[in-house]
Enzyme design. Structure first.
Site, PDB file in Angstrom:
ATOM      1  N   LYS A   1      -4.605  -1.870  10.303  1.00  0.00           N
ATOM      2  CA  LYS A   1      -5.057  -1.988   8.921  1.00  0.00           C
ATOM      3  C   LYS A   1      -5.198  -3.431   8.434  1.00  0.00           C
ATOM      4  CE  LYS A   1      -3.213   2.451   7.346  1.00  0.00           C
ATOM      5  NZ  LYS A   1      -4.282   2.931   6.441  1.00  0.00           N
TER       6      LYS A   1
ATOM      7  N   ASP B   1      -9.111   0.526   2.054  1.00  0.00           N
ATOM      8  CA  ASP B   1      -8.138   0.148   3.078  1.00  0.00           C
ATOM      9  C   ASP B   1      -8.690   0.596   4.439  1.00  0.00           C
ATOM     10  OD1 ASP B   1      -5.856  -0.411   4.554  1.00  0.00           O
ATOM     11  OD2 ASP B   1      -4.855   1.453   3.976  1.00  0.00           O
TER      12      ASP B   1
ATOM     13  N   GLN C   1      -3.934   2.461  15.051  1.00  0.00           N
ATOM     14  CA  GLN C   1      -2.825   2.906  14.200  1.00  0.00           C
ATOM     15  C   GLN C   1      -1.953   3.931  14.930  1.00  0.00           C
ATOM     16  OE1 GLN C   1      -4.261   4.650  10.546  1.00  0.00           O
ATOM     17  NE2 GLN C   1      -2.216   5.061   9.744  1.00  0.00           N
TER      18      GLN C   1
ATOM     19  N   HIS D   1      -3.487  14.107   0.527  1.00  0.00           N
ATOM     20  CA  HIS D   1      -3.748  13.245   1.682  1.00  0.00           C
ATOM     21  C   HIS D   1      -2.575  13.302   2.667  1.00  0.00           C
ATOM     22  CE1 HIS D   1      -5.056   9.808   4.058  1.00  0.00           C
ATOM     23  NE2 HIS D   1      -3.886   9.226   3.845  1.00  0.00           N
TER      24      HIS D   1
ATOM     25  N   GLU E   1     -10.291   4.189   3.601  1.00  0.00           N
ATOM     26  CA  GLU E   1      -9.365   4.863   2.703  1.00  0.00           C
ATOM     27  C   GLU E   1      -9.748   4.452   1.289  1.00  0.00           C
ATOM     28  OE1 GLU E   1      -5.279   4.253   4.007  1.00  0.00           O
ATOM     29  OE2 GLU E   1      -5.548   5.810   5.531  1.00  0.00           O
TER      30      GLU E   1
ATOM     31  N   GLU F   1      -9.782  12.903   7.191  1.00  0.00           N
ATOM     32  CA  GLU F   1      -9.631  14.205   6.535  1.00  0.00           C
ATOM     33  C   GLU F   1     -10.973  14.921   6.396  1.00  0.00           C
ATOM     34  OE1 GLU F   1      -6.845  14.154   2.911  1.00  0.00           O
ATOM     35  OE2 GLU F   1      -7.308  12.064   3.314  1.00  0.00           O
TER      36      GLU F   1
ATOM     37  N   THR G   1      -9.045  -5.649   4.105  1.00  0.00           N
ATOM     38  CA  THR G   1      -8.902  -4.696   3.010  1.00  0.00           C
ATOM     39  C   THR G   1      -9.820  -5.173   1.906  1.00  0.00           C
ATOM     40  OG1 THR G   1      -6.566  -4.391   3.595  1.00  0.00           O
ATOM     41  CG2 THR G   1      -7.264  -3.573   1.440  1.00  0.00           C
TER      42      THR G   1
ATOM     43  N   ASP H   1       0.852  -1.188   0.000  1.00  0.00           N
ATOM     44  CA  ASP H   1       0.000   0.000   0.000  1.00  0.00           C
ATOM     45  C   ASP H   1       0.888   1.238   0.000  1.00  0.00           C
ATOM     46  OD1 ASP H   1      -2.341   1.461   0.018  1.00  0.00           O
ATOM     47  OD2 ASP H   1      -2.581   1.359   2.197  1.00  0.00           O
TER      48      ASP H   1
ATOM     49  N   ARG I   1      -8.022   4.099  13.299  1.00  0.00           N
ATOM     50  CA  ARG I   1      -7.084   5.199  13.558  1.00  0.00           C
ATOM     51  C   ARG I   1      -6.506   5.170  14.963  1.00  0.00           C
ATOM     52  NH1 ARG I   1      -5.811   6.114   8.510  1.00  0.00           N
ATOM     53  NH2 ARG I   1      -7.563   6.876   7.245  1.00  0.00           N
TER      54      ARG I   1
ATOM     55  N   GLU J   1      -9.104   4.011  -2.399  1.00  0.00           N
ATOM     56  CA  GLU J   1      -7.853   3.878  -3.138  1.00  0.00           C
ATOM     57  C   GLU J   1      -8.089   3.166  -4.475  1.00  0.00           C
ATOM     58  OE1 GLU J   1      -4.599   2.371  -0.844  1.00  0.00           O
ATOM     59  OE2 GLU J   1      -5.335   3.247   1.041  1.00  0.00           O
TER      60      GLU J   1
HETATM   61 CA    CA Z   1      -3.950   3.116   2.734  1.00  0.00          CA
END
Ligand code: CA
Length: 410
Positions: free
Chosen positions: A249, A229, A236, A129, A195, A357, A253, A122, A233, A197
């Site tokens: 994570k 993904d 993480q 971002h 996420e 975000e 996925t 990844d 948080r 992606e």
């Molecule tokens: Ca990611």
């Protein structure tokens, strides 16, 4: 009989003849997993169509496989032959009687993981971002780390927990410790995020000890899918220094069920954003013709409500640069490798591909039409990421959605 032929697909269909994405499907009537090609509102049973049209044995064998991997391994000349054959079967009148019975209504199919995932990497290729996360986590400091404009940053993820769209996502448990907490605690994540992606599927392998040059990327990359993904948080934040993402994570996925061939994205090629830092020669694509940027527009929906439209065209690093960097140390590629772009975020607030975000680390909750607000995901929430890109003759092609619903922690 006045029924409309399933071969009559309107020109504005997202799964039109300019797309022809591959997936693996089964039906209640026939639970065998088999390779399919999405076409309009139907799925073409690719192996059955190859047999019905009398395709050569080699091609029939690849399309008759229960996974995309044999075709992935066959290389770009074969990918082109397969695409040309599918186009002919779906459009030439002479094949109509043979091919029509090989089309299954999309609504009657169950999707499976389209390929056996080998290694999973990844990246972190959106400047918007990366800069937003820098501002959130390191206020007052430079938003980007000093290496960011010199190399596409990435980490190795967990291939075995990649799941197909529609697979429920169980809220992960783990350790977390907020800065003011005296000690870590263990329990369900309270800051579960997405996420949005774009993922790149590797077909042709490369030998250990060799590099894949920018200009050879298209010999190795078969196609593109969408990736969510999922990211806890709070887990993480407590675990990621100094070695990067791990359990925050690796719990799941999600990928879209359809892999769009790179050839279908020929009309989506676009110049990546101007770079204000000269890349090292192995990453320097500034003279590349055609360019390696891709004009793919993502849409993120939370419980049916559109919350973001991230533009992949705004990504700083391209898929060819990511592949060149991934192999510059001599690391080999395997058929079925998946590398994802990292969260796709554009410059506008409504073009950000993660809740962290969109809500600015939970400080600015999103208001949903049902009157509720979200900072991070709640149990029962469903996230659907879809995308379109320019196709031939002013048409658009669809990437097929990646969906997932959050189930309570166990
Ligand atoms: Ca990611």
């Amino acid at each position: 009989m006045s029924a409309v032929s399933p071969l009559a697909v309107p020109p504005d269909a997202l799964f039109g003849v300019g797309n022809l994405p591959y997936g693996v499907f089964s039906t209640a009537a026939d639970p065998r997993r088999r390779l399919g090609v999405a076409y309009g509102d139907h799925v073409l049973d690719a192996g059955a169509a190859a047999r019905a049209t009398g395709a050569p044995g080699g091609l029939a064998g690849l399309l008759g496989a229960p996974s995309l991997n044999p075709l992935l391994a066959a290389g770009r000349p074969t990918w082109r032959r397969a695409r040309a054959a599918l186009t002919e079967w779906l459009t030439a009148e002479q094949h109509r009687a043979a091919v029509e019975p090989c089309l299954v209504p999309l609504a009657d199919t169950t999707s499976h993981l389209p390929f056996e995932v080998a290694d999973y990497v990844d990246f972190y290729a959106s400047e918007h971002h990366a800069a937003n996360l820098g501002r959130i986590f390191r206020p007052g400091a430079e938003p980007l780390t000093p290496n960011w404009k010199h190399l596409p940053i990435g980490y190795h993820g967990r291939a075995g927990t990649i799941v197909v769209s529609g697979t429920p996502v169980v809220r992960p448990c783990g350790q977390r410790k907020a800065p003011g907490d005296p000690a870590p605690v263990h329990g369900p994540s309270g800051r579960l995020d997405i996420e949005a992606e774009v993922g790149f599927v590797v077909g042709t392998p490369s030998p250990l000890g060799s590099r894949v040059a920018l200009t050879d990327a298209d010999d190795h990359v078969f196609g593109v899918c969408l990736v969510n993904d999922w990211s806890a948080r709070d887990l993480q934040a407590w675990e990621y220094v100094p070695l990067g993402p791990f359990l925050g994570k690796s719990f799941a996925t999600s990928v879209s069920p359809w892999v769009v061939p790179l050839d279908a994205l020929a009309y989506a090629r676009t110049q990546p954003p101007a770079r204000d830092t000269a890349p090292l020669p192995y990453l320097d694509d500034r003279a590349a013709r055609p360019p390696y940027g891709l004009d793919i527009t993502l849409e993120v929906r939370l419980d049916g409500h559109l919350i973001a439209r991230p533009p992949f065209a705004a990504m700083y690093w391209t898929y060819a640069q990511m592949l060149a960097h991934l192999t510059v140390n001599g690391a080999s590629l395997r058929t079925g490798d998946l590398y994802a772009s990292g969260t796709v975020s554009g410059p506008a607030p409504d073009s950000r591909g993660a809740l962290i975000e969109l809500t600015w680390n939970g400080e600015q909750p999103l208001a949903l039409p049902d009157g509720t607000r979200r900072t991070f995901l709640e149990d029962g929430d469903e996230v659907v990421i879809s995308a379109t890109a320019p196709g031939p003759d002013g048409t658009r092609i669809g990437l097929g959605a990646v969906a997932g619903r959050i189930e309570p922690a166990r």
